[in-house]
Design an enzyme around this catalytic site. Structure first.
Site, PDB file in Angstrom:
ATOM      1  N   ARG A 215       1.167  -1.518  -5.519  1.00 55.29           N
ATOM      2  CA  ARG A 215      -0.049  -0.808  -5.916  1.00 55.29           C
ATOM      3  C   ARG A 215       0.273   0.666  -6.056  1.00 55.29           C
ATOM      4  O   ARG A 215       0.894   1.255  -5.174  1.00 55.29           O
ATOM      5  CB  ARG A 215      -1.143  -1.020  -4.876  1.00 55.29           C
TER       6      ARG A 215
ATOM      7  N   ARG B 289       0.867  -1.188   0.000  1.00 56.78           N
ATOM      8  CA  ARG B 289       0.000   0.000   0.000  1.00 56.78           C
ATOM      9  C   ARG B 289       0.901   1.236   0.000  1.00 56.78           C
ATOM     10  O   ARG B 289       1.190   1.812   1.046  1.00 56.78           O
ATOM     11  CB  ARG B 289      -0.900   0.003   1.236  1.00 56.78           C
TER      12      ARG B 289
ATOM     13  N   ARG C  78     -17.183   1.240   5.237  1.00 53.56           N
ATOM     14  CA  ARG C  78     -16.319   0.285   5.930  1.00 53.56           C
ATOM     15  C   ARG C  78     -15.733   0.817   7.231  1.00 53.56           C
ATOM     16  O   ARG C  78     -15.159   0.066   7.996  1.00 53.56           O
ATOM     17  CB  ARG C  78     -15.218  -0.229   4.988  1.00 53.56           C
TER      18      ARG C  78
ATOM     19  N   CYS D  68      -6.646  -9.588  -2.187  1.00 51.78           N
ATOM     20  CA  CYS D  68      -5.798  -8.953  -1.180  1.00 51.78           C
ATOM     21  C   CYS D  68      -6.606  -8.196  -0.131  1.00 51.78           C
ATOM     22  O   CYS D  68      -6.048  -7.505   0.701  1.00 51.78           O
ATOM     23  CB  CYS D  68      -4.773  -8.027  -1.842  1.00 51.78           C
TER      24      CYS D  68
ATOM     25  N   GLU E 102     -12.469  -3.848  -7.187  1.00 50.76           N
ATOM     26  CA  GLU E 102     -13.050  -3.392  -5.917  1.00 50.76           C
ATOM     27  C   GLU E 102     -14.234  -2.457  -6.122  1.00 50.76           C
ATOM     28  O   GLU E 102     -14.729  -1.854  -5.174  1.00 50.76           O
ATOM     29  CB  GLU E 102     -11.973  -2.755  -5.028  1.00 50.76           C
TER      30      GLU E 102
HETATM   31  C1  PEP Z   1      -9.363  -3.562  -0.504  1.00 48.09           C
HETATM   32  O1  PEP Z   1     -10.095  -2.606  -0.778  1.00 48.09           O
HETATM   33  O2  PEP Z   1      -9.791  -4.711  -0.277  1.00 48.09           O
HETATM   34  C2  PEP Z   1      -7.910  -3.385  -0.413  1.00 48.09           C
HETATM   35  C3  PEP Z   1      -7.102  -4.405  -0.285  1.00 48.09           C
HETATM   36  O3  PEP Z   1      -7.431  -2.127  -0.456  1.00 48.09           O
HETATM   37  P1  PEP Z   1      -7.495  -1.096   0.781  1.00 48.09           P
HETATM   38  O4  PEP Z   1      -7.890  -1.892   2.005  1.00 48.09           O
HETATM   39  O5  PEP Z   1      -6.143  -0.512   0.865  1.00 48.09           O
HETATM   40  O6  PEP Z   1      -8.548  -0.146   0.351  1.00 48.09           O
HETATM   41 MG    MG Z   2      -9.326  -0.747  -1.573  1.00 51.57          MG
END
Ligand code: PEP
Ligand code: MG
Length: 598
Positions: free
Chosen positions: A346, A310, A479, A516, A445
């Site tokens: 990424r 990340r 989230r 991931c 995503e």
């Molecule tokens: C996700 O969205 O599942 C991801 C791996 O990226 P992040 O948690 O960094 O948004």
């Molecule tokens: Mg994400």
């Protein structure tokens, strides 16, 4: 210990952020926040005195932090580098020009004492951080508050109790702990901790996990219920704390602890075995990392690659944007990390209101759906190119992949590829070595990417499914909002249908499909993901040994059978219950005890 049994004893419930069980004497840490009082300064002489006091407190705070850093380095050796890095972050805040100048300005302009001027600075930063939608980034205000408390303590002349000075082996009880407190726990005297406050994504939780001590946070009243000298059980797996248990309860927890340690030892012992099912299906297991310093822990826990770096964390806690050279050195370190055979980098997933001051972005009402990730990169092409040049340069040093976040349609891939090709050409014509065949993948995503998966698959070399965001966008659940956490269900039938669609589309086009998001490291989901035939799973390092063990002891055919059984179920609850029962029956040694409770 069952839920009913727990009810009969005085058990406090919180959030288990670092697994394991500890039974020991409590040490109630006296870290009361220092309160600021306002004094108006009525003449210039007092103003210059306050400025001097403030500067001296900054100096003292820096010296203390440097001392802590030394202790931490001694205590944890080279294997766990996150601790000293955090202390560096605090020192950076202490030295940050805007942070320092803002307080000085408050003293001069508002003619207030240093404590009050500092409070004004922190409040104005808090307002900015409150608007950040990403829970992890929003919590970084805590770093600032921690530094503020340290300065205040020095202004007041009161000592900050140093965890490394505590005598004997104890379990720390505190209202809240900063990451700087937590990294000092690596000296082995601290057996675990329990706090009133705190959340899953805090640095404190991350550090606890990385040094491997059991921890429960968010208990609300543990400081009211526990005093120094009490006997305490902290069960970081179940998120439970028991105060002054009777001998019978202690004995049961000692058995439970022995069982847990034997299980972990067994799992770590085999963590380096390949993740291949009994019927020969290999899964690429990688680590999710935010910092280069996490690589040794990732390898120790059985990763041979990084499935998700990340990179936006490179931008955190700094004023100026990172240079190409800084990016490059970071990526090279990851790719050349000992034990690392491949790395998926990424491109940065920021934007919206996250880094307004650095990138000159406008404030957005709904930043989570705003100008972020790939959208931001395609708009700020020069900034994107800096990162791409660095990734491509680093690709000459090992097996590297580029992963594009938040792709919602074909056009973004076409545009991003055009920029990548331009950068490649510039580098090659400049004689700079790169991997010209570097693999380019996308995060799946956003729901539109699921629907278009078959078309997107024609344009890229691999998919990586980001379930954290995919579930957020598909089920319309913020989230980071605790009030709807109960709806965040990876085993929701709609999620499983989307995953199947993505894997099938990828495989039909002949590309690999990895995952991931957090779901990839959740052992409850492992058989389902095997049944879906995902090619790779990338997760937080600590989750790797358990997931690999389940993989090695499974077959794809039985996992497919399980998947087919649960696919027609109507609700996530039914699926979860069925899979849980299956796991308890099939892999009892891999099941956290909390699963035994329905
Ligand atoms: C996700 O969205 O599942 C991801 C791996 O990226 P992040 O948690 O960094 O948004
Ligand atoms: Mg994400």
């Amino acid at each position: 210990m069952s839920e009913n049994e727990l009810k009969t004893i005085a058990a406090l419930r919180g959030i288990g952020v670092s697994p394991g069980i500890v039974i020991g004497r409590a040490y109630a840490l006296n870290h009361q926040d220092i309160k600021e009082t306002l004094y108006k300064l009525d003449n210039g002489r007092f103003v210059s005195r306050e400025i001097k006091r403030y500067k001296r407190a900054l100096k003292d705070s820096k010296r203390e932090l440097l001392d802590i850093k030394k202790d931490v380095k001694k205590g944890i050796g080279d294997r766990k580098g996150v601790g000293p890095l955090l202390i560096d972050v605090y020192i950076m805040i202490l030295e940050d020009k805007t942070f320092v100048a803002s307080t000085l300005k408050n003293i001069e302009e508002h003619r207030v004492n240093a404590e009050w001027a500092l409070k004004m600075t922190i409040s104005s930063h808090r307002e900015i951080f409150d608007k950040i939608e990403d829970g992890y980034l929003r919590e970084r205000i805590r770093d600032l508050e921690y530094v503020g408390q340290r300065i205040l303590r020095n202004l007041s002349g009161k000592m900050h109790e140093k965890i490394s000075d505590i005598e004997g082996e104890v379990v720390i009880i505190a209202r809240d702990l900063s990451p700087a407190d937590t990294v000092q726990m690596a000296t082995r005297k601290i057996l675990g901790f329990a706090t009133d406050m705190g959340g899953k994504t805090s640095h404190t939780a991350i550090v606890a996990k990385s040094i491997g001590i059991p921890a429960v946070v968010g208990l609300e009243k543990v400081t009211a219920e526990v005093s120094t000298g009490d006997v305490i059980i902290v069960d970081g797996t179940a998120g439970v704390v028991i105060v002054n248990p009777d001998p019978e309860v202690i004995k049961r927890y000692e058995d439970k602890k022995r069982h847990y340690l034997a299980m972990e030892e067994d799992m770590i012992k085999d963590a380096h075995l390949p993740a291949v099912t009994a019927d020969g299906h290999g899964v690429g297991v990688g680590a999710n990392i935010e910092f280069v310093e996490e690589i040794p822990s990732a390898v120790f826990h059985g990763a041979n690659g990084v499935g998700l770096y990340r990179t936006e964390f490179i931008y955190i806690n700094r004023k100026a944007l990172p240079t190409e050279e800084e990016h490059f050195l970071n990526y090279k370190k990851v790719i050349e990390g000992e034990g690392i055979k491949w790395a998926t980098i990424r491109t940065f997933d920021l934007g919206g209101d996250k880094f307004i001051s650095d990138a000159g972005l406008a404030e957005e009402i709904n930043p989570v759906m705003g100008l972020r990730a790939i959208r931001f990169c395609l708009k700020e092409v020069e900034l994107f190119k800096v990162q791409l040049r660095a990734i491509l340069r680093a690709s000459a040093y090992g097996n590297t992949g580029i992963l594009l976040p938040m792709i919602s349609g074909i056009q973004e891939i076409v545009d991003a590829r055009k920029i990548i090709d331009e950068v490649k050409e510039e580098l090659v014509s400049g004689g700079i070595p790169i991997d010209e065949d570097i693999k380019i993948g996308i995060m799946i995503e956003v729901p539109s990417a699921v629907i278009l998966a078959d078309r997107l698959a024609e344009k890229v070399d691999f998919f990586s499914i980001g379930t954290n965001d995919l579930i957020q966008y598909a089920l319309a659940i913020d989230r980071v909002n605790e009030r709807v956490t109960y709806l965040y269900e990876p085993l929701h039938p709609a999620v499983l249908m989307m995953l199947r669609q993505v894997v099938d589309a990828g495989h039909k086009a002949g590309i690999k499909v990895a995952m991931c998001g957090e779901m990839a490291g959740d052992p409850l989901c492992t058989p389902i993901l095997l049944g879906l035939e995902l090619d790779g799973l990338s997760m937080t390092p600590l989750a790797i040994p358990r997931v690999k063990k389940i993989i090695r002891n499974s077959t794809v055919s039985e996992s497919k059978e399980l998947l087919e059984t649960v696919m027609p179920f109507s609700t996530a609850r039914e699926i979860e219950q069925y899979v849980r029962d299956y796991m308890i029956r099939r892999f009892p040694e891999c099941c956290p005890v909390t699963w035994q409770v329905s």
